[in-house]
Enzyme design. Structure first.
Site, PDB file in Angstrom:
ATOM      1  N   CYS A  24       2.717  -0.949  -2.929  1.00 37.24           N
ATOM      2  CA  CYS A  24       1.482  -0.376  -3.239  1.00 37.24           C
ATOM      3  C   CYS A  24       2.048  -0.538  -4.705  1.00 37.24           C
ATOM      4  O   CYS A  24       2.834   0.483  -5.058  1.00 37.24           O
ATOM      5  CB  CYS A  24       1.015   1.092  -3.083  1.00 37.24           C
ATOM      6  SG  CYS A  24      -0.276   1.908  -4.522  1.00 37.24           S
TER       7      CYS A  24
ATOM      8  N   ASN B 202       3.186   0.729   4.312  1.00 35.66           N
ATOM      9  CA  ASN B 202       2.980   0.182   2.924  1.00 35.66           C
ATOM     10  C   ASN B 202       4.337   0.573   1.681  1.00 35.66           C
ATOM     11  O   ASN B 202       4.742   1.470   1.064  1.00 35.66           O
ATOM     12  CB  ASN B 202       2.232   1.153   2.670  1.00 35.66           C
ATOM     13  CG  ASN B 202       1.519   0.784   1.277  1.00 35.66           C
ATOM     14  OD1 ASN B 202       1.978  -0.473  -0.084  1.00 35.66           O
ATOM     15  ND2 ASN B 202      -0.066   0.975   0.277  1.00 35.66           N
TER      16      ASN B 202
ATOM     17  N   ILE C 186      -0.196 -10.939   1.064  1.00 35.52           N
ATOM     18  CA  ILE C 186       0.631 -10.308   0.147  1.00 35.52           C
ATOM     19  C   ILE C 186      -0.583  -8.707  -0.129  1.00 35.52           C
ATOM     20  O   ILE C 186      -1.730  -9.260  -0.266  1.00 35.52           O
ATOM     21  CB  ILE C 186       0.564 -11.210  -1.317  1.00 35.52           C
ATOM     22  CG1 ILE C 186      -0.838 -11.761  -1.392  1.00 35.52           C
ATOM     23  CG2 ILE C 186       1.469 -12.007  -0.675  1.00 35.52           C
ATOM     24  CD1 ILE C 186      -0.677 -12.428  -2.281  1.00 35.52           C
TER      25      ILE C 186
END
Length: 309
Positions: A130, A127, A191
Site C-alpha cells: 500500500c 498487503n 499489481i
C-alpha cells in the site's frame, strides 16, 4: 464441465473473477445489486489489528484513464471484521481472501493468526504494497529480504495459504517475487497501485491531502500485464493478476500473460455489475478464441514462445 473453474492453493473457485481488496468493502453495498455467490471469491478490505480512520480528505481524485486514491487503509479493525463482517459473508457460497495489513511485522502476524481461523477465510492476501500509509505497507514490499522475512513469519502462524500482494513501485519486481516464493508464499497478487500525484491548477498544490496517491484503473493495465508476464516466468506459484481490468477481454489478456485468476478493482466504482457481467461474457469469448477451458489461456503468450524455439 465448468469451463471457468479454477483451483488455487486454498481456493476452489467456480470462476476466476474476484473483486479486489479496497474496491468492494466487505461486499455489503454490492449485495444490494446481485447475489455475491456468483463470484469466484472476494478479497475483503484490508484489516488491521486496531481500527483505522484513514487519511485526511480529499483522498480521491479522478485522472484520465483511472483514479488516484489515498484512503490510508481505513477499516473497522480485527474484532469487528471477525465478529461482524466475516459472519455476515457466511451466507454466500464463497471462499474469502482476507487482506492483512499493519504498521510493523508483529501487527501482520497478530492479524494473520486470528483472521485465518475464520471458517470462511480460505486464504490471506498479505498487503505489503500500500503506497498511502506512512508506516508498514509499501515499506515491506520494496526490499526482497524484508518482504521474505515478513512472508515467512506470517506463514508460520497462518492456518490457510498466504498470497502476497506486490508493489509495482520497485526497480526489480521479479527479484522480490522470487524472494517471497522462497520464503514459502503460496501465491502472488499483482499489481497494487502506482504512486502518482495531481496538482490543482489554481493553487499549484496537490489535490490530495496526502499529496500522493495510488493510481488505478485502465491507465495501469499495460504495466500490470508486463509485470505479470515477467514474474509468471520466474516463479512456480500462481498469480492473481489485477490492474485496470474492465472486460472479459482484459481477463483473457491477463491469463495470456500468466495469471491464474484475476481481481477487478476500480471498475466496480463505475459499474457495480462489472464482475457478474464479465463472468457471463467469458464463455462466449472462450468459444470465439477456440478454448474449451479458461486454464488453456494461462501463460499462453510466453509458453507459445518457448514451444517455438
Amino acid at each position: 464441465m465448468n469451463r471457468l473453474q479454477v483451483e488455487l492453493p486454498g481456493l476452489s473457485l467456480k470462476n476466476p473473477i474476484i473483486p479486489a481488496s479496497g474496491c468492494f468493502g466487505f461486499g455489503r453495498e454490492y449485495a444490494q445489486f446481485y447475489d455475491l455467490s456468483v463470484l469466484g471469491s472476494i478479497m475483503i478490505k484490508a484489516t488491521t489489528e486496531q481500527p483505522r480512520y484513514g487519511n485526511p480528505t480529499p483522498r480521491v481524485a479522478e485522472t484520465p484513464g483511472g483514479m488516484l486514491n489515498a484512503i490510508g487503509l481505513q477499516n473497522p479493525g480485527l474484532d469487528k471484521v471477525m465478529n461482524s463482517e466475516l459472519p455476515w459473508l457466511e451466507q454466500f457460497d464463497l471462499p474469502i481472501i482476507a487482506n492483512v495489513a499493519g504498521s510493523q511485522a508483529e501487527d501482520y502476524v497478530a492479524v494473520a493468526k486470528e483472521i485465518s481461523k475464520a471458517p470462511n477465510v480460505h486464504a490471506l492476501e498479505l498487503n505489503i504494497s500500500c503506497p498511502n500509509v506512512k508506516t508498514g505497507g509499501i515499506a515491506f514490499g520494496t526490499n526482497p529480504e524484508i518482504a521474505a522475512d515478513l512472508t515467512k513469519r506470517v506463514k508460520e502462524v497462518s492456518e490457510v495459504p498466504v498470497y502476497v500482494k506486490l508493489s509495482p513501485n520497485v526497480a526489480n519486481i521479479v527479484e522480490i517475487a522470487k524472494a517471497i516464493e522462497t520464503a514459502g508464499a503460496d501465491g502472488l497478487t499483482m499489481i497494487n497501485t502506482l504512486l502518482g500525484m495531481r496538482l490543482d491548477l489554481k493553487t499549484a498544490k496537490p489535490i490530495l491531502a496526502n499529496r500522493t496517491g495510488g493510481l488505478s484503473g485502465p491507465a495501469i493495465k499495460p504495466v500490470a500485464i508486463r509485470m505479470v508476464h515477467e514474474v509468471s516466468q520466474a516463479v512456480n506459484i500462481p498469480i492473481i493478476g489485477m490492474g485496470g481490468i474492465e472486460t472479459a477481454e482484459d481477463v483473457i489478456e491477463f491469463f495470456y500473460a500468466g495469471a491464474s485468476a484475476v481481481a477487478v478493482g476500480t471498475a466496480n466504482f463505475i459499474d457495480p455489475f462489472v464482475c457478474p457481467t464479465i463472468i457471463e461474457e467469458l464463455p462466449a469469448l472462450l468459444d470465439e478464441l477456440g478454448f474449451d477451458h479458461i486454464s488453456e489461456c494461462q501463460g499462453r503468450s510466453w509458453k507459445q514462445t518457448c514451444h517455438s524455439r
